[in-house]
Motif scaffolding. Structure first.
Motif, PDB file in Angstrom:
ATOM      1  N   HIS A 152      43.162  25.380  -9.639  1.00  0.00           N
ATOM      2  CA  HIS A 152      42.628  26.718  -9.333  1.00  0.00           C
ATOM      3  C   HIS A 152      41.501  26.542  -8.304  1.00  0.00           C
ATOM      4  O   HIS A 152      40.698  25.597  -8.408  1.00  0.00           O
ATOM      5  N   VAL A 153      41.439  27.437  -7.325  1.00  0.00           N
ATOM      6  CA  VAL A 153      40.430  27.302  -6.264  1.00  0.00           C
ATOM      7  C   VAL A 153      39.016  27.224  -6.877  1.00  0.00           C
ATOM      8  O   VAL A 153      38.176  26.447  -6.410  1.00  0.00           O
ATOM      9  N   ALA A 154      38.775  27.989  -7.942  1.00  0.00           N
ATOM     10  CA  ALA A 154      37.438  27.974  -8.564  1.00  0.00           C
ATOM     11  C   ALA A 154      37.107  26.576  -9.095  1.00  0.00           C
ATOM     12  O   ALA A 154      35.945  26.135  -9.040  1.00  0.00           O
ATOM     13  N   ASP A 155      38.117  25.855  -9.590  1.00  0.00           N
ATOM     14  CA  ASP A 155      37.873  24.499 -10.090  1.00  0.00           C
ATOM     15  C   ASP A 155      37.720  23.493  -8.943  1.00  0.00           C
ATOM     16  O   ASP A 155      36.964  22.519  -9.061  1.00  0.00           O
ATOM     17  N   ALA A 156      38.425  23.730  -7.835  1.00  0.00           N
ATOM     18  CA  ALA A 156      38.222  22.879  -6.651  1.00  0.00           C
ATOM     19  C   ALA A 156      36.785  23.049  -6.150  1.00  0.00           C
ATOM     20  O   ALA A 156      36.123  22.083  -5.757  1.00  0.00           O
ATOM     21  N   VAL A 157      36.288  24.282  -6.209  1.00  0.00           N
ATOM     22  CA  VAL A 157      34.912  24.564  -5.785  1.00  0.00           C
ATOM     23  C   VAL A 157      33.925  23.831  -6.695  1.00  0.00           C
ATOM     24  O   VAL A 157      33.005  23.144  -6.222  1.00  0.00           O
ATOM     25  N   SER A 158      34.108  23.946  -8.011  1.00  0.00           N
ATOM     26  CA  SER A 158      33.113  23.348  -8.919  1.00  0.00           C
ATOM     27  C   SER A 158      33.113  21.818  -8.793  1.00  0.00           C
ATOM     28  O   SER A 158      32.061  21.180  -8.890  1.00  0.00           O
ATOM     29  N   ALA A 159      34.292  21.230  -8.549  1.00  0.00           N
ATOM     30  CA  ALA A 159      34.338  19.772  -8.351  1.00  0.00           C
ATOM     31  C   ALA A 159      33.597  19.377  -7.075  1.00  0.00           C
ATOM     32  O   ALA A 159      32.905  18.347  -7.029  1.00  0.00           O
ATOM     33  N   THR A 160      33.704  20.211  -6.045  1.00  0.00           N
ATOM     34  CA  THR A 160      33.056  19.901  -4.762  1.00  0.00           C
ATOM     35  C   THR A 160      31.536  20.007  -4.897  1.00  0.00           C
ATOM     36  O   THR A 160      30.794  19.162  -4.371  1.00  0.00           O
ATOM     37  N   VAL A 161      31.090  21.027  -5.614  1.00  0.00           N
ATOM     38  CA  VAL A 161      29.641  21.157  -5.838  1.00  0.00           C
ATOM     39  C   VAL A 161      29.141  19.945  -6.646  1.00  0.00           C
ATOM     40  O   VAL A 161      28.093  19.365  -6.340  1.00  0.00           O
ATOM     41  N   ALA A 162      29.921  19.527  -7.638  1.00  0.00           N
ATOM     42  CA  ALA A 162      29.529  18.360  -8.451  1.00  0.00           C
ATOM     43  C   ALA A 162      29.414  17.098  -7.592  1.00  0.00           C
ATOM     44  O   ALA A 162      28.573  16.234  -7.852  1.00  0.00           O
ATOM     45  N   ALA A 163      30.259  17.009  -6.559  1.00  0.00           N
ATOM     46  CA  ALA A 163      30.275  15.798  -5.723  1.00  0.00           C
ATOM     47  C   ALA A 163      29.063  15.689  -4.801  1.00  0.00           C
ATOM     48  O   ALA A 163      28.870  14.664  -4.145  1.00  0.00           O
ATOM     49  N   LEU A 164      28.219  16.719  -4.756  1.00  0.00           N
ATOM     50  CA  LEU A 164      26.990  16.604  -3.950  1.00  0.00           C
ATOM     51  C   LEU A 164      26.148  15.434  -4.439  1.00  0.00           C
ATOM     52  O   LEU A 164      25.571  14.688  -3.653  1.00  0.00           O
ATOM     53  N   ASP A 165      26.055  15.316  -5.758  1.00  0.00           N
ATOM     54  CA  ASP A 165      25.189  14.256  -6.290  1.00  0.00           C
ATOM     55  C   ASP A 165      25.835  13.465  -7.426  1.00  0.00           C
ATOM     56  O   ASP A 165      25.162  12.766  -8.160  1.00  0.00           O
TER      57      ASP A 165
END
Ligand SMILES: NC(=O)c1ccc[n+]([C@@H]2O[C@H](COP(=O)([O-])OP(=O)(O)OC[C@H]3O[C@@H](n4cnc5c(N)ncnc54)[C@H](OP(=O)(O)O)[C@@H]3O)[C@@H](O)[C@H]2O)c1
Length: 303
Positions: free
Chosen positions: A201-214
């Motif tokens: 789901h696009v919303a889960d792709a987004v949350s994974a990307t935000v998590a990958a910041l740090d």
């Protein structure tokens, strides 16, 4: 954090910028299109105009943002009707090869700490049985990934690669096309379908990307996919049921191969990927672990 998003106006770009701003980050949002600046400003980002294929323009755009993290979400896939033939992939292949080179060089020159690259699990992770026609696109994805991973190995920047599954969700143009087709009973299931596809789901792709910041090891490559791979048949029947469309009819495999050969090829592979590494390293988990849960959020009334 100061975050620079290339591809900020896209399907994942828009909700990603919104999520980054909501998390308190200072976001610079890159687009080629001056008409999209107001929309990006409305999301709370600072828009910047640059063509990813113009190295000087990208260098200037990233330098002015002085980001801690650069996120690469560039593609140039046709919106109307989706990808039908391999030639539709050529602009995206250029972005993944030359656009990546420009963005990476700009990120290194601006002394960004990390670059996060949105990659595509279906093209990258498939083995030697990958259909021949998809090879140029797969090689472009490989170039994109290896450019940033090489830079990571040389110690000039940290790189994290996120291999997303096929996007789905109410805001995703591919899902919208499929729903519209299903409602007109023009989205069939394929006889003898043996596919097994990673989706997200696009919303889960987004949350994974935000998590990958740090989160995530530098040099890490993570499959950002649902808990369970699904067949194309399951995607079509779930979508039709959730969108209140009639039951799909069945066609022989030569029909999609004739009408949309590229999609027919990439959606007929068996690629049962796991999100275990992404869960562990990113401290992330999908809010919608299966496509049925994701679509039931998006189409609650029809459920
Ligand atoms: N869609 C999927 O199912 C899927 C699946 C797996 C992975 N992905 C990954 O998700 C990411 C983005 O996909 P998406 O579906 O969000 O793409 P999208 O909706 O087509 O958005 C593409 C973005 O790239 C920008 N762009 C295109 N050409 C450009 C150029 N020459 N210079 C500067 N910007 C340019 C567009 O900006 P403007 O038009 O505003 O200039 C837009 O912001 C990619 O990393 C892709 O690998 C997508």
């Amino acid at each position: 954090m100061k975050v620079f998003v290339a591809g900020a106006s896209g399907t994942i770009g828009v909700p990603l910028v919104r999520a980054l701003v909501n998390a308190g980050h200072e976001v610079t949002a890159m687009t080629r299109t001056s008409g999209k600046e107001a929309m990006l400003r409305g999301l709370g980002a600072t828009p910047v105009l640059a063509d990813a294929l113009d190295a000087d323009a990208v260098t200037r755009a990233v330098a002015s943002a002085r980001p801690d993290v650069v996120i690469h979400q560039l593609t140039a896939l046709p919106k109307a009707g989706g990808v039908k033939r391999v030639s539709d992939l050529e602009p995206t292949n250029r972005l993944r090869i030359d656009g990546t080179r420009n963005l990476l060089a700009a990120a290194v020159a601006a002394r960004a700490r990390r670059i996060i690259v949105g990659s595509f699990a279906l093209l990258r992770a498939a083995g030697p049985d990958r259909p021949a026609d998809t090879r140029p696109a797969a090689e472009a994805v490989q170039s994109m990934e290896s450019q940033v991973l090489d830079a990571d190995r040389r110690g000039v920047i940290e790189a994290v690669v996120l291999r997303y599954g096929l996007f789905y969700g109410a805001e995703n143009p591919a899902t919208q096309n499929m729903v519209a087709m299903a409602r007109r009973r023009m989205l069939p299931v394929i006889r003898g379908d043996r596919s097994l596809l990673p989706v997200i789901h696009v919303a889960d792709a987004v949350s994974a990307t935000v998590a990958a910041l740090d989160h995530g090891d530098h040099g890490g490559v993570y499959e950002v996919v649902d808990d369970r791979p699904v067949s194309m048949t399951e995607i079509v029947t779930t979508l039709a049921a959730r969108a209140g469309a009639p039951r799909p009819f069945t066609v022989p495999a030569w029909v999609p191969r004739l009408i949309a050969p590229y999609m027919a090829q990439i959606t007929s592979v068996r690629l049962p990927l796991s999100n275990a590494a992404a869960r562990a390293a990113l401290g992330w988990r999908p809010a919608y672990p299966t496509i049925d849960e994701g679509l039931s959020r998006d189409f609650p009334k029809a459920a």
